[in-house]
Each structure stands twice: as C-alpha cells, then as structure tokens.
Design a protein around this motif. Structure first.
Motif, short mmCIF file in Angstrom:
data_model
loop_
_atom_site.label_atom_id
_atom_site.label_comp_id
_atom_site.label_asym_id
_atom_site.label_seq_id
_atom_site.Cartn_x
_atom_site.Cartn_y
_atom_site.Cartn_z
N THR A 1 24.48 11.80 16.57
CA THR A 1 24.46 10.79 15.51
C THR A 1 25.77 10.00 15.51
O THR A 1 25.76 8.77 15.30
CB THR A 1 24.24 11.46 14.13
OG1 THR A 1 23.05 12.24 14.19
CG2 THR A 1 24.12 10.41 13.03
N ALA A 2 26.88 10.68 15.79
CA ALA A 2 28.17 9.97 15.89
C ALA A 2 28.10 8.93 17.01
O ALA A 2 28.50 7.78 16.83
CB ALA A 2 29.30 10.96 16.14
N ASP A 3 27.56 9.33 18.17
CA ASP A 3 27.41 8.38 19.29
C ASP A 3 26.53 7.20 18.88
O ASP A 3 26.85 6.05 19.18
CB ASP A 3 26.78 9.06 20.51
CG ASP A 3 27.70 10.11 21.13
OD1 ASP A 3 28.91 10.10 20.82
OD2 ASP A 3 27.19 10.94 21.91
N LEU A 4 25.44 7.52 18.19
CA LEU A 4 24.51 6.48 17.73
C LEU A 4 25.22 5.48 16.81
O LEU A 4 25.12 4.27 17.00
CB LEU A 4 23.32 7.13 17.02
CG LEU A 4 22.33 6.23 16.29
CD1 LEU A 4 21.65 5.27 17.27
CD2 LEU A 4 21.28 7.05 15.56
N LEU A 5 25.95 5.99 15.84
CA LEU A 5 26.61 5.09 14.89
C LEU A 5 27.72 4.27 15.57
O LEU A 5 27.91 3.10 15.24
CB LEU A 5 27.17 5.87 13.70
CG LEU A 5 26.13 6.58 12.83
CD1 LEU A 5 26.78 7.15 11.58
CD2 LEU A 5 24.99 5.64 12.45
N ASN A 6 28.41 4.90 16.52
CA ASN A 6 29.44 4.15 17.25
C ASN A 6 28.84 3.00 18.06
O ASN A 6 29.49 1.97 18.25
CB ASN A 6 30.25 5.09 18.15
CG ASN A 6 31.23 5.93 17.36
OD1 ASN A 6 31.78 5.47 16.34
ND2 ASN A 6 31.46 7.16 17.78
N LYS A 7 27.60 3.17 18.50
CA LYS A 7 26.90 2.08 19.21
C LYS A 7 26.43 1.02 18.23
O LYS A 7 26.59 -0.18 18.46
CB LYS A 7 25.68 2.64 19.97
CG LYS A 7 25.95 2.97 21.42
CD LYS A 7 24.65 3.37 22.11
CE LYS A 7 24.52 4.86 22.20
NZ LYS A 7 23.16 5.34 22.53
N ILE A 8 25.81 1.48 17.15
CA ILE A 8 25.20 0.58 16.17
C ILE A 8 26.20 -0.41 15.59
O ILE A 8 25.89 -1.57 15.36
CB ILE A 8 24.57 1.42 15.02
CG1 ILE A 8 23.26 2.04 15.46
CG2 ILE A 8 24.36 0.58 13.78
CD1 ILE A 8 22.71 3.01 14.43
N CYS A 9 27.44 0.05 15.36
CA CYS A 9 28.41 -0.81 14.67
C CYS A 9 29.00 -1.88 15.60
O CYS A 9 29.79 -2.70 15.15
CB CYS A 9 29.51 0.03 14.02
SG CYS A 9 30.63 0.78 15.21
N LYS A 10 28.61 -1.89 16.86
CA LYS A 10 29.07 -2.97 17.73
C LYS A 10 28.45 -4.31 17.34
O LYS A 10 29.02 -5.37 17.60
CB LYS A 10 28.75 -2.65 19.19
CG LYS A 10 29.49 -1.41 19.69
CD LYS A 10 29.91 -1.56 21.12
CE LYS A 10 30.95 -0.56 21.59
NZ LYS A 10 31.01 0.73 20.92
N ASN A 11 27.28 -4.26 16.71
CA ASN A 11 26.57 -5.49 16.34
C ASN A 11 26.46 -5.73 14.85
O ASN A 11 25.79 -6.67 14.43
CB ASN A 11 25.15 -5.47 16.90
CG ASN A 11 25.14 -5.37 18.39
OD1 ASN A 11 25.88 -6.08 19.07
ND2 ASN A 11 24.34 -4.46 18.92
#
Ligand code: ADP
Ligand code: MG
Length: 247
Positions: free
Chosen positions: A187-197
């Motif tokens: 989930t941490a990886d997911l959120l770190n990706k999501i916040c790029k956009n």
C-alpha cells in the motif's frame, strides 16, 4: 482571500458541535503532488477535517479552497465532481460484483456512455479499468467476485474505484488498518505512485507506514495543529511525544 498555487488551502476552519469545537481555527495548505499524513490521538478531529473537505459536515466558519474553488459552499456531489475523492475507514465496494465491474461502475458519469451496469463499454472505460487494475495490483483478479478478495485487496479496490474518477485530491482515512505487514508495504508503494499525479491526504496511526509515505506530517490535537513538518522533526517534538507518540 487571495488565490493560491496550493491544491488545497484550508484557512481558519472551525466546526462546532453544540459548542464543542472538533476543528478549531485550522489553517493548512497542501501542495500539488504532495502526500500529507495527518496523525494525532483519537478524537483529535482528523476524520472531521476530511468530512469538512468532502462536504459531509458543514463548517461553522472558515474557508476551504480547492484549486481556488470555495468548497464550503458546495454539496458533497459537487465536491466529488470538482475532483475530490474520499475513502472512508470501512470499504464500500459492491461485494457481489466482480473487480472489473466495481471499477467499471466507478467510471465518472458524463464521460462515457453510461446509465446502468450494462452500458456499452467504450474503449475509454476498458482502458481506464485495465490501467487502474494494474496500479492497484488486481490485474489477475478482474473476474473475481469482490467478496472473495482479501481485506487488503478490498481496500485497494476501493482506492481503485476512486482513481477511476482521476481525482486531483484523494483522501484516505486509515487505509492500512487490519492489513498484513506485506499488504502495508504494498500500500505504501501504491500511494507513493498515486501521488505523482495528484495530491493525497492520509490519516494513519501506523508510524512505520507513515515514514514510508509522508512528505510532511500534520499532528492534530483537540482540533488544532500541534506540529507540522518533516516526519523526523515532528517525531522529536516534545509536545508530540507527550500527547501522542509517547503512548
Ligand atoms: P479522530 O478522527 O481524530 O479520531 P474525529 O474527527 O472523529 O476524531 O472526532 C473529533 C471529535 O469530534 C470527537 O470528540 C467526536 O466525538 C466529535 N464529533 C465528530 N463528529 C461529530 C458529530 N457529527 N457530532 C458531534 N460530535 C462529533
Ligand atoms: Mg478518525
């Protein structure tokens, strides 16, 4: 008040429930592509801040500007359409629909051919579903009934349903509660990706998780900001240790 470059500008925000100020003169700014974590003891007012931003609770006074649109005057529906997505603590997915269908029905109305669950699948919807399924690690589960997913996968599916709307601001209330250690890392990886956009606001208690995702941390206590800044600085703050981290 003046226009800002912030995605979200909360100024002097107060909500009073029968005289009790759950949020008390709060001022907070969120940048574009920022991932902010809000921490603080139970009852600090964290969930209420999200309720105010998404229009579920109406403020007593103060301002919430989202890309220069004043949200305090809008309905919940209008706030979603303006580009704010919010995930509650308990997942609200359609248990008896497949993962694919859950994502499909979350595609915004007006952007495709819509109307019922059986609408004509435009290419845009199909490609958006595939893209989001990949992001939330559910590509291999698209045909599975949502009820059969693990607790963590259900949480990801709900995040995916919000991502289908491509919100400019995404808010998540305790997203890793009840997850396994591995699911928390994913989930941490997911959120770190999501916040790029987009900008993301996360409420969370798990400090190991917070360290992995937070750009900045806001510590709330009795409806007010006790400390704000980088995680390592906030962790050393005497007041924060006393009211929260020390317990
Ligand atoms: P947190 O999420 O930080 O644990 P909340 O925002 O849920 O805290 O609650 C902050 C305080 O406001 C609590 O004392 C809670 O009981 C109170 N509160 C929240 N929503 C309401 C409401 N709709 N009516 C009355 N009191 C409320
Ligand atoms: Mg809460």
């Amino acid at each position: 008040m003046s226009n800002t470059d912030f995605v979200l500008a909360i100024e002097d925000l107060t909500v009073s429930f029968d005289g009790f100020k759950a949020v008390d003169n709060l001022t907070m700014y969120i940048d574009k592509n920022e991932l902010r974590v809000v921490i603080g003891p139970n009852g600090a007012g964290k969930t209420t801040v999200l309720d105010l931003i998404c229009g579920k609770t109406k403020s007593t006074s103060g301002s919430i500007k989202f890309m220069n649109t004043e949200l305090t005057k809008l309905s919940e529906h209008e706030i979603v359409r303006a580009g704010v997505g919010r995930k509650f603590q308990t997942p609200s997915i359609y248990e008896n629909l497949s993962v694919y269908q859950n994502l499909e029905v979350s595609y915004p109305k007006g952007r495709g051919v819509w109307g019922s669950l059986f609408f004509k699948r435009s290419d845009a919807v199909v490609s958006q579903v595939k893209k989001i399924a990949d992001e939330i690690m559910l590509t291999n589960f698209l045909d599975m009934e949502a009820a059969l997913l693990s607790h963590g996968q259900k949480q990801w599916l709900e995040i995916g349903m919000l991502l289908m709307q491509d919100p400019e601001l995404l808010m998540l209330d305790e997203p890793v509660a009840g997850m396994s250690a591995k699911e928390r890392d994913q989930t941490a990886d997911l959120l770190n990706k999501i916040c790029k956009n987009r900008s993301v606001i996360v409420i969370e208690h798990d400090m190991e998780f917070v360290k992995k995702i937070a750009h900045k941390v806001t510590v709330l206590h009795q409806g007010k900001i006790l400390a704000e800044g980088a995680m390592d600085k906030v962790q050393e703050d005497e007041k924060v240790i006393e009211v929260y981290l020390g317990h």
